[in-house]
Each structure stands twice: as structure tokens, then as C-alpha cells.
Design an enzyme around this catalytic site. Structure first.
Site, PDB file in Angstrom:
ATOM      1  N   ASP A  46      14.587  14.498 -19.780  1.00 29.98           N
ATOM      2  CA  ASP A  46      14.433  13.337 -19.505  1.00 29.98           C
ATOM      3  C   ASP A  46      14.799  12.249 -20.689  1.00 29.98           C
ATOM      4  O   ASP A  46      14.421  10.946 -20.390  1.00 29.98           O
ATOM      5  CB  ASP A  46      12.853  13.041 -19.337  1.00 29.98           C
ATOM      6  N   HIS A 102      14.302  12.499 -23.814  1.00 28.46           N
ATOM      7  CA  HIS A 102      13.591  12.219 -25.051  1.00 28.46           C
ATOM      8  C   HIS A 102      14.261  12.747 -26.255  1.00 28.46           C
ATOM      9  O   HIS A 102      15.111  13.686 -26.194  1.00 28.46           O
ATOM     10  CB  HIS A 102      12.312  12.681 -24.781  1.00 28.46           C
ATOM     11  N   ASP A 104       8.813  17.071 -35.078  1.00 25.30           N
ATOM     12  CA  ASP A 104       7.403  16.959 -34.511  1.00 25.30           C
ATOM     13  C   ASP A 104       6.628  18.045 -34.590  1.00 25.30           C
ATOM     14  O   ASP A 104       7.060  19.109 -35.111  1.00 25.30           O
ATOM     15  CB  ASP A 104       7.752  16.670 -32.871  1.00 25.30           C
ATOM     16  N   GLU A 117       9.193  10.388 -25.418  1.00 24.41           N
ATOM     17  CA  GLU A 117       9.273  10.172 -23.999  1.00 24.41           C
ATOM     18  C   GLU A 117       9.693   9.062 -23.362  1.00 24.41           C
ATOM     19  O   GLU A 117       9.613   8.001 -24.070  1.00 24.41           O
ATOM     20  CB  GLU A 117       8.034  10.756 -23.159  1.00 24.41           C
TER      21      GLU A 117
HETATM   22  C1  F6R Z   1      12.180  19.508 -30.769  1.00 30.89           C
HETATM   23  C2  F6R Z   1      12.315  18.111 -30.265  1.00 30.89           C
HETATM   24  C3  F6R Z   1      12.755  18.267 -28.760  1.00 30.89           C
HETATM   25  C4  F6R Z   1      13.590  18.869 -28.292  1.00 30.89           C
HETATM   26  C5  F6R Z   1      14.086  18.690 -26.827  1.00 30.89           C
HETATM   27  C6  F6R Z   1      14.922  20.021 -26.240  1.00 30.89           C
HETATM   28  O1  F6R Z   1      11.663  19.484 -32.284  1.00 30.89           O
HETATM   29  O2  F6R Z   1      12.191  17.194 -30.929  1.00 30.89           O
HETATM   30  O3  F6R Z   1      13.074  16.663 -28.603  1.00 30.89           O
HETATM   31  O4  F6R Z   1      14.713  18.740 -29.331  1.00 30.89           O
HETATM   32  O5  F6R Z   1      12.829  18.824 -25.987  1.00 30.89           O
HETATM   33  O6  F6R Z   1      14.331  20.975 -26.353  1.00 30.89           O
HETATM   34  P1  F6R Z   1      15.177  22.411 -26.104  1.00 30.89           P
HETATM   35  O7  F6R Z   1      16.187  22.466 -27.153  1.00 30.89           O
HETATM   36  O8  F6R Z   1      14.433  23.558 -26.132  1.00 30.89           O
HETATM   37  O9  F6R Z   1      15.645  22.276 -24.630  1.00 30.89           O
END
Ligand code: F6R
Length: 260
Positions: free
Chosen positions: A136, A138, A67, A143
Site C-alpha cells: 500500500d 507504506h 518499528d 500507512e
Molecule cells: C519493516 C517495515 C515495513 C516493511 C514493509 C515491507 O521494518 O518498516 O515498512 O519494510 O512492510 O515488508 P516485506 O519486506 O516483508 O515485504
């Protein structure tokens, strides 16, 4: 899904790095799907160490990131382009033209997303996708309520995710509302998936993803349908799992040939 519980985030990250390294040694032209965020940082550090000290060779590897924020130029310090080059790509011998990260400045986002999917297909599909998980549930930036069959597209972040990601921007107000993300279907097409989670803030999401019903309200729960998925977590992220003793029991009795 295989649940691997380790005492610390470091121990879990080293196991994840070994999975990546084993693939790259077995298949030098492997296609890796990569995540950003705080979770995979130690895994990247360990892979860099393996490159420098053991000659782990990324020269034929192709990468696709999950992403990127819409509207951020690649040189913006909070962009996922900057994150990946700072924390990983600049320290290994990956070829620049084999690195793919969604273009947050694409002038026609749907056309860009179609091309991103085509590029994954043209590379032969993703061999191993590394994931983190949002509080959440995701994965990527899919989401809750994301279609479980979705492909790469634009998504709108929840207020919670914008708050969680505020640090890199200095304030939640500065976090873009929109991202380009691989879809849940894109992620599910990977031949192998590793999901990492550390800390008590991820415990609910991990329990829902691993032991809850499969639902678009917890996009990570679709990984229950993936044939080769590993959930590598630390003790704190494992605290809400009901069958925690069983997962330890299974891991302790892994046949030697399955261990990394
Ligand atoms: C990042 C991504 C997100 C993160 C998630 C957890 O490329 O795709 O799904 O893996 O938001 O983020 P952290 O690791 O910062 O807790």
C-alpha cells in the site's frame, strides 16, 4: 531519486549491502536506520558475509530500527527485536548498547517515542536509512494517510498489512493492531535513504512512489523530495514503471566514481 533495476533480488541486495558497507568503511561510527521484513534479509546476509570474510567492522556503528509491534516482549519470536538479532546483530560485532529498537512494551508510549527521537538526535542523526515498502506504499509502518511530517509515534496497522505480516504469527488474528514507528518526517531527516522492493506484489507501490504524485496516500512518494534517495529493485518490482528504459540508461552511464 535514483532508480536501480537489477535482474534478481540477490543482485539488488548486494548493491544495497555495498552502499551500507561503503558508508561504514568511510565513517566507522555511522548511524544506520534499519528495516525488518523479508525484503532486507539478503542484504543482511551479505553484510554478515562482509563482516566475516572482509572484516567489515560494526563496533562503532549505532543503529535505529524503524518499528516494533506494541505489546510484544523482545523475546517473542515475531518481534522485530528477535528478527534483528537472529538475522543480523548476533552475527556481527555491533555493540548491544548502540542498538536501538522501539520498545513495544513501553509503559508510556508518547514519552518513549519522544525519547527515541531524542536518541536519534543525540547520536548525530541517521546517516543511511534502509527501507522496504508495503503493497500500500507504506514506509516504516506509516500507512496511507500518515502525516508526511510525522515523527515516531504509535500507529494502527491496516487489515492488509496485518494479513501481509501474518506468517510470523501463524495467523492474521494474532498480529498486533498497533506498532511504534518512526514517522515519515523522521525517515526524511536521514542523510541518505535506500528503498528496496522485490517481486510483482510491490510493482504498483513502486510505480506510485516513484512516478506518482507526492501524497500521504502513498507515504513512500515523499522520497521524491529526498536529496539522496536510491530505489533498488528487481525486474518484477519495476514492471509498472513508465520510464524504465530511462532509468536503465542512466544507471548504465553512471560515472565510474559513482559506482559501488
Ligand atoms: C519493516 C517495515 C515495513 C516493511 C514493509 C515491507 O521494518 O518498516 O515498512 O519494510 O512492510 O515488508 P516485506 O519486506 O516483508 O515485504
Amino acid at each position: 531519486m535514483e532508480i536501480i533495476i537489477q535482474p534478481t533480488p540477490e543482485a539488488a541486495s548486494i548493491i544495497a549491502a555495498r552502499h551500507v558497507a561503503r558508508l561504514v568503511r568511510d565513517k566507522p561510527n555511522a548511524v544506520l536506520g534499519l528495516a525488518t521484513g523479508s525484503t532486507p534479509l539478503v542484504m543482511y546476509r551479505e553484510l554478515v558475509r562482509m563482516h566475516k570474510e572482509q572484516g567489515l567492522d560494526f563496533s562503532q556503528v549505532t543503529t535505529f530500527n524503524l518499528d516494533e509491534y506494541v505489546g510484544l516482549p523482545t523475546e517473542h519470536p515475531a518481534s522485530y527485536h528477535a528478527f534483528m538479532w537472529d538475522n543480523f546483530f548476533s552475527h556481527i560485532n555491533v555493540q548491544r548498547e548502540r542498538v536501538h529498537i522501539p520498545d513495544g512494551l513501553a509503559s508510556h508510549i508518547p514519552a518513549f517515542c519522544r525519547k527515541y527521537e531524542e536518541a536519534i538526535g543525540a547520536a548525530g542523526g541517521i546517516d543511511l536509512q534502509v527501507l522496504g515498502i508495503g503493497g500500500d506504499g507504506h514506509i516504516g509502518f506509516n500507512e496511507p494517510s500518515s502525516s508526511l511530517a510525522s515523527r515516531t509515534r504509535i500507529k494502527t496497522l491496516t487489515a492488509e498489512t496485518r494479513r501481509d505480516n501474518a506468517q510470523a504469527f501463524g495467523s492474521p488474528d494474532k498480529v498486533p493492531f498497533h506498532v511504534i514507528t518512526m514517522g515519515v518526517g523522521t525517515i526524511m531527516d536521514a542523510r541518505q535513504v535506500i528503498i528496496l522492493a522485490f517481486g510483482s506484489k510491490k510493482a504498483e507501490a513502486i510505480a506510485a512512489a516513484v512516478e506518482g504524485p507526492i501524497t500521504a496516500m502513498v507515504p513512500a512518494s515523499i522520497l521524491q523530495m529526498h536529496p539522496v534517495a536510491q530505489c533498488i529493485i528487481d525486474e518484477a518490482a519495476a514492471t509498472k514503471l513508465k520510464r524504465i528504459e530511462y532509468y536503465r540508461w542512466v544507471y548504465d552511464r553512471k560515472p565510474d566514481w559513482q559506482k559501488v
